[in-house]
Write a protein that holds these residues in place. Structure first.
Motif, PDB file in Angstrom:
ATOM      1  N   UNK A   1      35.511  53.101  36.877  1.00 29.10           N
ATOM      2  CA  UNK A   1      34.858  51.798  36.186  1.00 29.10           C
ATOM      3  C   UNK A   1      34.649  50.887  36.599  1.00 29.10           C
ATOM      4  N   UNK A   2      34.991  50.687  37.796  1.00 27.04           N
ATOM      5  CA  UNK A   2      35.363  49.474  38.565  1.00 27.04           C
ATOM      6  C   UNK A   2      35.163  49.377  39.776  1.00 27.04           C
ATOM      7  N   UNK A   3      35.087  50.569  39.557  1.00 28.92           N
ATOM      8  CA  UNK A   3      34.712  51.382  41.233  1.00 28.92           C
ATOM      9  C   UNK A   3      32.941  50.948  42.097  1.00 28.92           C
ATOM     10  N   UNK A   4      31.854  50.570  41.330  1.00 28.52           N
ATOM     11  CA  UNK A   4      30.800  50.471  41.541  1.00 28.52           C
ATOM     12  C   UNK A   4      30.998  49.175  42.141  1.00 28.52           C
ATOM     13  N   UNK A   5      29.620  48.981  42.874  1.00 26.26           N
ATOM     14  CA  UNK A   5      28.665  46.953  43.438  1.00 26.26           C
ATOM     15  C   UNK A   5      28.704  46.861  41.448  1.00 26.26           C
ATOM     16  N   UNK A   6      28.439  47.314  40.837  1.00 27.73           N
ATOM     17  CA  UNK A   6      28.220  46.310  39.266  1.00 27.73           C
ATOM     18  C   UNK A   6      28.126  46.892  38.454  1.00 27.73           C
TER      19      UNK A   6
END
Length: 228
Positions: free
Chosen positions: A112-117
């Motif tokens: 959930x926190x890994x992407x750029x958005x």
């Protein structure tokens, strides 16, 4: 987030691209992810998404039938990787349920926190409650179900009845997804530290004593390192 698709003939781009760039469908998803989270879903048009992706608006409809379809694909992409991890963890029956639950929480938060958005913030859109997003809700419900199965297999001091199990599953699943709001308020928060703290908190909700958290955390990390 999505598998690469073969480039289709007959849908030229509005502007040239260098070799090695994302396929058009993935360009659309990446552009929409940025625009939906930065400018808002309602304020973003398919024309804006197409222009950001370097496509003609008509070409965008070759890959998606509209803005809702793009949003649905983005939302499903935030859940399916976690569901794959969850299914694999369920099959690792030689490991304790506590370690597997810890590993699932950790992996879920990191995804959930890994992407750029912060795509999880799109869960809160009123549009997402409509039938158009039934597939997303189905996958999310299946993921939540694995949380419940792992929780039921843990060994708390007092066995949980159905109501107690449902309540604690809701709490743990909600705790995991609460990182969406934390990330929105503090985008620079370290994801790994947040994920470990969330996984520890989930086990505490499950009834695991504080003194056992480190052991289950080590076991959970070993499961993930082994290729879960």
């Amino acid at each position: 987030m999505t598998a690469r698709t073969s480039r289709r003939v007959g849908r030229p781009r509005a502007q040239g691209r260098h070799a090695g760039d994302l396929e058009p469908r993935d360009e659309v998803l990446g552009s929409a992810a940025e625009l939906f989270t930065v400018h808002g879903y309602t304020a973003t048009s398919t024309r804006a998404v197409a222009e950001r992706a370097g496509l003609r608006q008509a070409s965008l409809y070759h890959y998606f039938d509209g803005k809702e379809a793009i949003l649905a694909a983005l939302l499903e992409g935030t859940v399916r990787p976690s569901l794959e991890v969850a299914r694999e963890l369920m099959s690792r029956t030689q490991a304790s349920a506590e370690a597997r639950l810890w590993a699932l929480c950790l992996s879920d938060v990191e995804l959930l926190c890994g992407g750029p958005h912060n795509l999880g913030a799109l869960y809160l859109l009123p549009e997402v409650q409509t039938e158009r997003f039934a597939a997303f809700h189905h996958v999310r419900a299946e993921l939540k179900g694995v949380y419940g199965q792992l929780l039921a297999a843990t060994e708390p001091g007092t066995p949980l009845d159905t109501a107690g199990l449902t309540m604690r599953t809701d709490l743990i699943f909600g705790l995991t997804e609460s990182v969406i709001l934390i990330r929105r308020a503090a985008p620079d928060r370290d994801a790994r530290t947040l994920a470990a703290a969330t996984a520890d908190a989930a086990l505490r909700v499950a009834g695991v004593p504080q003194r056992s958290l480190a052991r289950f955390g080590r076991e959970g990390r070993s499961l993930l390192a082994a290729g879960v």
